[in-house]
Design an enzyme around this catalytic site. Structure first.
Site, PDB file in Angstrom:
ATOM      1  N   ASN A   1       0.659  -1.229   0.125  1.00 15.15           N
ATOM      2  CA  ASN A   1      -0.205   0.109   0.115  1.00 15.15           C
ATOM      3  C   ASN A   1       0.522   1.252  -0.098  1.00 15.15           C
ATOM      4  O   ASN A   1       0.459   1.751   1.257  1.00 15.15           O
ATOM      5  CB  ASN A   1      -1.159  -0.210   1.494  1.00 15.15           C
ATOM      6  CG  ASN A   1      -2.411   0.807   1.369  1.00 15.15           C
ATOM      7  OD1 ASN A   1      -2.760   1.679   0.256  1.00 15.15           O
ATOM      8  ND2 ASN A   1      -3.172   0.792   2.131  1.00 15.15           N
TER       9      ASN A   1
ATOM     10  N   HIS B   1      -9.633   3.744   8.357  1.00 17.15           N
ATOM     11  CA  HIS B   1      -9.647   2.297   7.724  1.00 17.15           C
ATOM     12  C   HIS B   1     -11.475   1.672   8.155  1.00 17.15           C
ATOM     13  O   HIS B   1     -12.239   1.304   7.634  1.00 17.15           O
ATOM     14  CB  HIS B   1      -8.962   0.971   8.607  1.00 17.15           C
ATOM     15  CG  HIS B   1      -7.800   1.223   7.292  1.00 17.15           C
ATOM     16  ND1 HIS B   1      -6.460   1.641   7.894  1.00 17.15           N
ATOM     17  CD2 HIS B   1      -7.791   0.291   6.591  1.00 17.15           C
ATOM     18  CE1 HIS B   1      -5.557   1.288   6.409  1.00 17.15           C
ATOM     19  NE2 HIS B   1      -6.352   0.608   5.729  1.00 17.15           N
TER      20      HIS B   1
END
Length: 487
Positions: A338, A374
């Site tokens: 990521n 998240h």
């Protein structure tokens, strides 16, 4: 009679539309069932791969066309993908984009605009998490919205930097600062770009505008010769997709919650967690490699030239696959996984906390931001707390080995290198799986049950090292080495 015929025709058209929609739903349901996936997951995969025909159309028909046509194309295709996946819930992204444009125009290049943007976009995202959250991983409108949230916050910060004296900015800030005033169409095209709308990667408004202006090509005046690099990333993504599809029915996080898992020996529970922790990341790797191929194909992945004149196509790389598969350290995995999101957090959050004067505090707050970004589940907080702890301990251990003559000489023994590597990788992926357990199981009752089954091994191991290593360092590092370091 004519009116009656027109009415019948309208009815037939409506009926055909209903039947087509019904057949589409039926075929997607059947295909998803046959593949052992959910319909939403199948829609996501289809949408990601749709980026390739969109990219080919853009390359051959729009690459050097007027800017407004390119923005319209990106906006229309992105909205179509949003509707295909989430139906009328696409209004969430549309609303945030329009309001963000108004914030930029009405508040201008001010810190008020930046703070308003950060608060509004994050609160909207967190509210979405709150009202849509379940105990399972669901593909819903909040998934692309978290990507959009970072884009719009980054846009506001870059627009703010664009109003400052260039000499007061760092070289990095100068690169991303927006000097012009973006139009609504430009902001929409940037936000809905089909190669990154669903799962990323992150890229700046300036980089996007270079694509629109035809600057992101290795052959000036022609479309980029990026087909082969794009196909390489696509092929690699397909390898991971096949691997994940074949293994996913047999290695699941649900098994961690079963009595059968609890009844196995301790070593088996640890090894299963190790294997699952490695494998569960493959679904993310798949998506990022496939979307990177789309970005490369359009030219967005162009990142200048190497010293020997070879074009680089890694501007949108979210994965360093070789580093991810081979590096035995947690920091290596973080650096390979990521990438663009981590770079975004570093650029717009971590480095902006420099005024705190404490690197560890800035890093901790950055990880807290990532956890909230998240979602609101406790598992995210536990996962990033473990990451923070592991990275600190890993740095302490590396410094100890480097500064201790005994340990550095022992680590340099060539014949023992394979053994060291095996031990490091075992520790690495066991505790990566340990951290991912909380991330993937979400709620405290689930991850707590699994952690109890292996006696909170990860917390005990790293918390113990956190307190023990400073004393070991004091005992094993000669005083002259410490003085040399201070000088």
């Amino acid at each position: 009679m004519a009116s009656s015929a027109e009415g019948d025709q309208t009815t037939v058209v409506a009926l055909v539309g209903v039947l087509q929609a019904g057949f589409q739903e039926l075929s997607l349901n059947k295909l998803a069932t046959a593949l052992g996936a959910s319909e939403q997951a199948l829609r996501l995969i289809i949408s990601i791969f749709l980026g390739y025909p969109f990219a080919l159309f853009y390359r051959h028909y729009l690459f050097y066309k007027e800017s407004y046509l390119i923005h319209l194309f990106h906006t229309f295709t992105g909205l179509s993908i949003a509707y295909f996946n989430f139906g009328n819930q696409l209004y969430h992204s549309l609303l945030c984009i329009v309001l963000q444009f108004l914030i930029l125009r009405l508040m201008g290049r001010t810190i008020t605009a930046v703070l308003t943007t950060f608060c509004f976009q994050m609160v909207y995202l967190l509210a979405g998490y709150y009202y849509t959250a379940t105990d399972n991983y669901d593909i819903k409108w909040t998934m692309p919205h978290c990507v959009l949230t970072l884009k719009l916050i980054g846009l506001a910060v870059d627009y703010f930097d664009g109003g400052k004296d260039q000499n007061s900015l760092s070289s990095e800030q100068q690169k991303y600062a927006i000097r012009g005033v973006p139009s609504l169409l430009e902001v929409a095209g940037f936000s809905y770009f089909y190669g990154a709308f669903l799962v990323g990667p992150q890229f700046s408004m300036n980089h996007y505008m270079k694509l629109v202006q035809g600057q992101l090509t290795d052959i000036p005046g022609k479309i980029p010769s990026s087909t082969i690099p794009a196909l390489k990333r696509l092929s690699l993504g397909l390898v991971y997709l096949v691997g994940y599809t074949l293994l996913s029915p047999h290695i699941t996080e649900d098994y961690l919650l079963t009595e059968d898992y609890d009844n196995h020996p301790f070593w088996f529970r640890c090894m299963y967690m190790l294997i699952w922790g490695k494998f569960v990341l493959y679904k993310y790797v798949t998506c990022w490699l496939v979307t990177e191929g789309v970005c490369i194909l359009t030219g967005l992945g162009f990142n200048g030239f190497e010293e020997k004149g070879k074009a680089k196509w890694d501007a949108c790389a979210n994965m360093k696959v070789w580093l991810f598969e081979t590096n035995p350290r947690f920091t290596g995995t973080i650096a390979s996984f990521n990438i663009n999101t981590n770079a975004w957090v570093s650029r717009y959050f971590f480095k902006r906390l420099k005024f705190l004067g404490n690197k560890e505090l800035s890093q901790g707050l950055s990880l807290l931001f990532l956890a909230l970004w998240h979602g609101l589940h406790s598992g995210y907080l536990v996962c990033f707390q473990m990451e923070f702890l592991i990275v600190i301990v890993e740095r302490q251990a590396a410094r100890l080995i480097q500064e201790s003559p005994t340990l550095s000489n022992l680590a340099a023994i060539t014949v023992l290198q394979p053994f060291y590597y095996l031990v490091q990788q075992t520790i690495h992926w066991l505790f990566m799986g340990y951290s991912m357990t909380a991330f993937c199981l979400f709620t405290w009752d689930k991850w707590l049950k699994v952690y109890k089954s292996i006696y909170f091994l990860g917390h005990i191991f790293f918390l113990s090292l956190l307190f023990i290593l400073p004393y070991v360092h004091k005992a094993m590092v000669p005083r002259k080495e410490k003085l040399k370091k201070m000088e």
